[in-house]
Design an enzyme around this catalytic site. Structure first.
Site, short mmCIF file in Angstrom:
data_model
loop_
_atom_site.label_atom_id
_atom_site.label_comp_id
_atom_site.label_asym_id
_atom_site.label_seq_id
_atom_site.Cartn_x
_atom_site.Cartn_y
_atom_site.Cartn_z
N TRP A 1 30.93 -21.58 -3.21
CA TRP A 1 30.39 -20.24 -3.49
C TRP A 1 28.97 -20.30 -2.97
O TRP A 1 28.13 -21.03 -3.50
CB TRP A 1 30.41 -19.93 -4.99
CG TRP A 1 30.02 -18.52 -5.30
CD1 TRP A 1 30.82 -17.41 -5.26
CD2 TRP A 1 28.73 -18.05 -5.69
NE1 TRP A 1 30.11 -16.29 -5.59
CE2 TRP A 1 28.82 -16.65 -5.86
CE3 TRP A 1 27.49 -18.66 -5.90
CZ2 TRP A 1 27.73 -15.87 -6.24
CZ3 TRP A 1 26.41 -17.88 -6.28
CH2 TRP A 1 26.54 -16.50 -6.46
N ASN B 1 27.94 -29.56 -6.17
CA ASN B 1 28.00 -28.29 -6.91
C ASN B 1 26.67 -28.17 -7.64
O ASN B 1 26.28 -29.09 -8.36
CB ASN B 1 29.16 -28.32 -7.91
CG ASN B 1 29.05 -27.24 -8.98
OD1 ASN B 1 28.59 -26.15 -8.70
ND2 ASN B 1 29.48 -27.56 -10.18
N GLY B 2 25.96 -27.03 -7.45
CA GLY B 2 24.68 -26.85 -8.13
C GLY B 2 23.63 -26.37 -7.15
O GLY B 2 23.95 -25.96 -6.02
N LYS C 1 34.42 -17.58 -11.03
CA LYS C 1 34.70 -17.48 -12.47
C LYS C 1 33.66 -18.21 -13.30
O LYS C 1 33.33 -17.79 -14.40
CB LYS C 1 36.09 -18.04 -12.77
CG LYS C 1 36.48 -17.81 -14.21
CD LYS C 1 37.94 -17.54 -14.35
CE LYS C 1 38.29 -17.12 -15.76
NZ LYS C 1 37.99 -15.71 -16.01
N HIS D 1 21.86 13.34 -20.91
CA HIS D 1 20.48 12.95 -20.60
C HIS D 1 20.32 12.48 -19.16
O HIS D 1 19.34 11.83 -18.83
CB HIS D 1 20.02 11.86 -21.58
CG HIS D 1 20.03 12.33 -23.00
ND1 HIS D 1 19.12 13.24 -23.48
CD2 HIS D 1 20.88 12.06 -24.02
CE1 HIS D 1 19.39 13.50 -24.75
NE2 HIS D 1 20.45 12.79 -25.11
N ARG E 1 36.20 -21.12 -8.71
CA ARG E 1 34.77 -21.43 -8.70
C ARG E 1 34.10 -20.98 -7.41
O ARG E 1 32.88 -21.15 -7.24
CB ARG E 1 34.56 -22.94 -8.88
CG ARG E 1 35.15 -23.49 -10.17
CD ARG E 1 34.97 -24.98 -10.25
NE ARG E 1 33.60 -25.33 -10.53
CZ ARG E 1 33.05 -25.43 -11.73
NH1 ARG E 1 33.81 -25.21 -12.79
NH2 ARG E 1 31.80 -25.77 -11.89
N LYS F 1 35.59 -4.26 -15.38
CA LYS F 1 36.88 -4.72 -14.85
C LYS F 1 37.18 -3.99 -13.55
O LYS F 1 37.59 -4.59 -12.57
CB LYS F 1 38.02 -4.47 -15.85
CG LYS F 1 38.10 -5.39 -17.03
CD LYS F 1 38.60 -6.79 -16.75
CE LYS F 1 37.53 -7.74 -16.36
NZ LYS F 1 36.61 -8.28 -17.29
N GLU G 1 33.03 -2.63 -20.60
CA GLU G 1 33.96 -3.66 -20.13
C GLU G 1 35.05 -3.05 -19.23
O GLU G 1 35.44 -3.66 -18.23
CB GLU G 1 34.57 -4.39 -21.35
CG GLU G 1 35.62 -5.44 -21.04
CD GLU G 1 35.15 -6.58 -20.12
OE1 GLU G 1 33.96 -6.69 -19.84
OE2 GLU G 1 36.03 -7.32 -19.65
N GLU H 1 34.77 -5.03 -10.62
CA GLU H 1 34.87 -6.37 -10.04
C GLU H 1 36.14 -6.60 -9.24
O GLU H 1 36.14 -7.39 -8.31
CB GLU H 1 34.62 -7.48 -11.07
CG GLU H 1 35.56 -7.57 -12.22
CD GLU H 1 35.18 -8.73 -13.18
OE1 GLU H 1 35.66 -8.71 -14.31
OE2 GLU H 1 34.42 -9.63 -12.79
N CYS I 1 31.02 -23.35 -7.05
CA CYS I 1 31.49 -24.43 -6.20
C CYS I 1 32.32 -25.39 -7.07
O CYS I 1 32.08 -25.53 -8.26
CB CYS I 1 30.37 -25.23 -5.55
SG CYS I 1 29.32 -24.27 -4.48
C1 AGP Z 1 34.40 -11.41 -16.23
O1 AGP Z 1 35.43 -10.60 -15.79
C2 AGP Z 1 33.43 -11.74 -15.23
N1 AGP Z 1 34.05 -12.41 -14.15
C3 AGP Z 1 32.09 -12.30 -15.62
O2 AGP Z 1 31.32 -11.20 -15.98
C4 AGP Z 1 32.00 -13.34 -16.76
O3 AGP Z 1 32.34 -12.74 -17.96
C5 AGP Z 1 30.57 -13.90 -16.83
O4 AGP Z 1 30.26 -14.55 -15.64
C6 AGP Z 1 30.35 -14.82 -18.00
O5 AGP Z 1 31.16 -15.94 -17.93
P1 AGP Z 1 31.41 -16.87 -19.20
O6 AGP Z 1 32.10 -16.04 -20.21
O7 AGP Z 1 32.26 -17.98 -18.67
O8 AGP Z 1 30.08 -17.34 -19.67
#
Ligand code: AGP
Length: 614
Positions: free
Chosen positions: A77, A103-104, A609, A510, A27, A491, A487, A494, A2
């Site tokens: 969010w 926010n929170g 984010k 395995h 956010r 990517k 990673e 997401e 948020c």
């Molecule tokens: C990254 O592509 C993601 N959106 C997410 O996993 C992110 O890395 C994670 O939420 C951690 O965020 P930070 O690095 O701001 O702590």
């Protein structure tokens, strides 16, 4: 998650609020809303979904707020209650006189709700926030002082909040406060801005004050007053923000993600300046505040992080162990905080976070700090909550990253880990001079190698389009590039919603190998070095099960053409630095698949984010 904004001044408020929210959409984008003080009363406008829906609503009511110069706004969010208009902020008390954005998460909202309902409050939404609106409204009835009402109400709240509050009876007053959620106040000429993050205010002013937990700020058009949790006035610390508005433009790229991928060579150059002078001179890392003897004696490091930062941490572990011979544990912050971790003053704890606001990582480092560990923070936001907890602060200087999918901040975190590991290795004397020299000298060449990859991105685009309609995707690697596989898969997941998984290639047999057939793409991150031949054998095993094989490699061996239906070639690089190169085509594959499928690349569904809830 948020984002909140607020404005009090002499300018037309709605444009400022909407612009601010557009900068905070990273956010969350489940709903958006604003409340503005009009000549008659406060009016609230809300819409489900993205900000553009709110903009359409506002267009229809333009004449109602033409002269308004004070208001608050929110981008959501969803945590409590579905993403719909009723649950969208701002929330009001029953008489509609008081409005708040939040926010929170208020952890005790259910208990508060019971108490407030007993007093006559009628709840309309499923949110935790509405309890705060009713609570402040009751306190205001008692005190007739909005600042005091907010102060008293927040003393009854458990959990995290950043709040911005207005009341119909206070036409020249905006109140904001926070605990465990970010909030800053931008200072202009006879005007003030409130925001969860810098991008919302940087187009208007570079002067800002960060609020500390439990502080309350009272804003009028002419004045800012700051109070502590006892209601006593306290000094204000206004600083100049080190950000430029230009950083937030797409600069002609279709998406922020593609722009940020292209920024990576310069991001690396930027980090190396002043730290890596030449292959013959020692790394300078003044940010590390541990004295040399303590670093020499160090025998345990813990790294905590989430998501992409966790994958950078895993590579950090690999290189610190390899270069320095220090045992390193890596753990997801969300796991670390709910078990009895063995951490003490002899442990160096490294927190890694792009945003510096991730709630799980913030809690984890606070726990470690309380146990006496030295806290080293690697972050892209030197102005964040995590940065303020740091004993040693290593900013990665990637510039503001807008796309929800992290790219340049990941590469910047990796480079920071390389510098840290090399710096410690030099102090400990744990690496051969020749190895040190060759690592340092090749590190400076990484930006141009990435530029080489970017210059033939159309080949990667073709490959991506070829596999775009797959349901599943497997990435395999071994050794230092296993986190690259994780990673790469993250990517793709997401932004394209394809079920992608990264495996250590040796683990395929395995269990996961059972999933392989002619419909399954398997991408091998086949970088030359200690595990190349082993990974080649694992790739053969996958091919024997008819998987659709793709290689990402710096090998030019002709033999690979028999095994792989697609080969993505990358410039040659020594194994220990290869994650810096290998990740870039994987970012591009994810990007081009998502773009081909018409997905919302920069704002993928269900994500935000900055994850400021645990
Ligand atoms: C990254 O592509 C993601 N959106 C997410 O996993 C992110 O890395 C994670 O939420 C951690 O965020 P930070 O690095 O701001 O702590």
């Amino acid at each position: 998650m948020c984002g909140i904004v607020g404005y009090i001044g002499n300018k037309s408020v709605v444009d400022i609020l909407v612009n601010g929210l557009s900068q905070l959409e990273y956010r969350g984008y489940d709903s958006a809303g604003v409340a503005v003080q009009t000549s008659s009363k406060i009016k609230v406008y809300k819409a489900e979904g993205k900000l553009e829906n709110l903009s359409s609503v506002l267009m229809q009511h333009k004449s109602e707020f033409a002269d308004s110069t004070m208001g608050i706004g929110h981008i959501r969010w969803a945590t409590h209650g579905a993403p719909n208009v009723i649950n969208a902020h701002p929330h009001t008390c029953n008489c509609g006189n008081l409005v708040i954005v939040h926010n929170g998460i208020i952890e005790n909202y259910k208990e508060l709700k019971v108490k407030l309902e007993a007093k006559g409050a009628k709840f309309r939404s499923q949110t935790d926030t509405e309890a705060v609106a009713h609570l402040i409204a009751y306190k205001y009835e008692e005190t007739k002082d909005l600042t005091e009402a907010v102060r008293l109400a927040t003393q009854e709240l458990d959990g995290a909040y950043a709040l911005c509050v207005m009341h119909n009876n206070e036409k020249n007053k905006l109140i904001a406060t926070k605990r465990n959620a970010p909030l800053l106040v931008g200072v202009g000429e006879d005007e003030y801005y409130v925001a969860s993050d810098v991008p919302a205010i940087i187009p208007y002013t570079k002067k800002a004050m960060y609020l500390n937990d439990n502080q309350i700020v009272e804003l009028s058009r002419s004045e800012m007053k700051l109070f502590n949790s006892n209601g006593e006035p306290i000094p204000q610390k206004v600083e100049i923000l080190p950000w430029e508005p230009v950083a937030l433009s797409k600069m002609g790229y279709k998406h922020f993600m593609l722009k940020e991928i292209h920024e990576q060579p310069d991001v690396i150059r930027n980090i190396l300046v002043g730290k890596l002078h030449s292959a013959d001179s020692q790394i300078t890392l003044d940010e590390v505040k541990l004295d040399k003897q303590t670093l020499k004696d160090l025998n345990r490091i813990q790294i905590i992080a989430c998501g992409t930062s966790l994958h950078a941490a895993m590579i950090g572990k690999y290189i610190i162990e390899n270069f320095c011979g220090i045992a390193v544990d890596v753990e997801a912050s969300s796991e670390y905080i709910y078990r009895k971790t063995v951490t003490d003053k002899h442990t160096l704890v490294i927190g890694v976070s792009q945003s510096g606001e991730t709630a799980d990582t913030l809690t984890a480092i606070k726990q470690a700090k309380a146990r006496g560990s030295h806290i080293l923070i690697i972050t892209n936001r030197p102005d964040s909550a995590m940065a303020r907890e740091a004993d040693s602060l290593v900013p990665v200087n990637a510039g503001i990253e807008v796309s929800v999918a992290a790219t340049k901040s990941y590469i910047a975190q990796l480079v920071s880990f390389y510098l840290l590991a090399l710096y410690m290795a030099e102090i400990k004397g744990s690496l051969d001079e020749s190895v040190l020299k060759s690592l340092k000298s090749e590190l400076t060449l990484v930006p141009q190698k990435i530029e080489q990859i970017l210059s033939h991105k159309e080949d990667i685009q073709k490959c991506a389009q070829h596999y775009a309609n797959t349901k599943d995707f497997i990435y395999v690697a071994r050794g230092i590039n296993f986190p690259t596989a994780l990673e790469g898969a993250l990517k793709l997941k997401e932004i394209s919603y394809i079920n992608a998984t990264g495996y250590p290639a040796g683990e395929l047999k395995h269990g996961p190998i059972a999933m392989l057939d002619e419909s399954m793409p398997v991408l091998s991150i086949l970088m030359k070095g200690s595990v190349y031949e082993k990974l080649l054998s694992n790739s053969e095993e996958a091919k024997a099960r008819n998987a659709r094989m793709i290689a990402l490699t710096n090998s030019t061996s002709e033999k690979l053409k028999e095994l792989f239906e697609f080969i993505i070639e990358v410039p040659d690089i020594q194994e220990l630095l290869s994650p810096l190169i290998a990740m870039v085509p994987l970012q591009l594959i994810a990007y081009y698949i998502a773009e081909y499928l018409g997905k919302d690349v920069d704002q993928p569904r269900n994500l935000a984010k900055s994850v400021t809830v645990e």
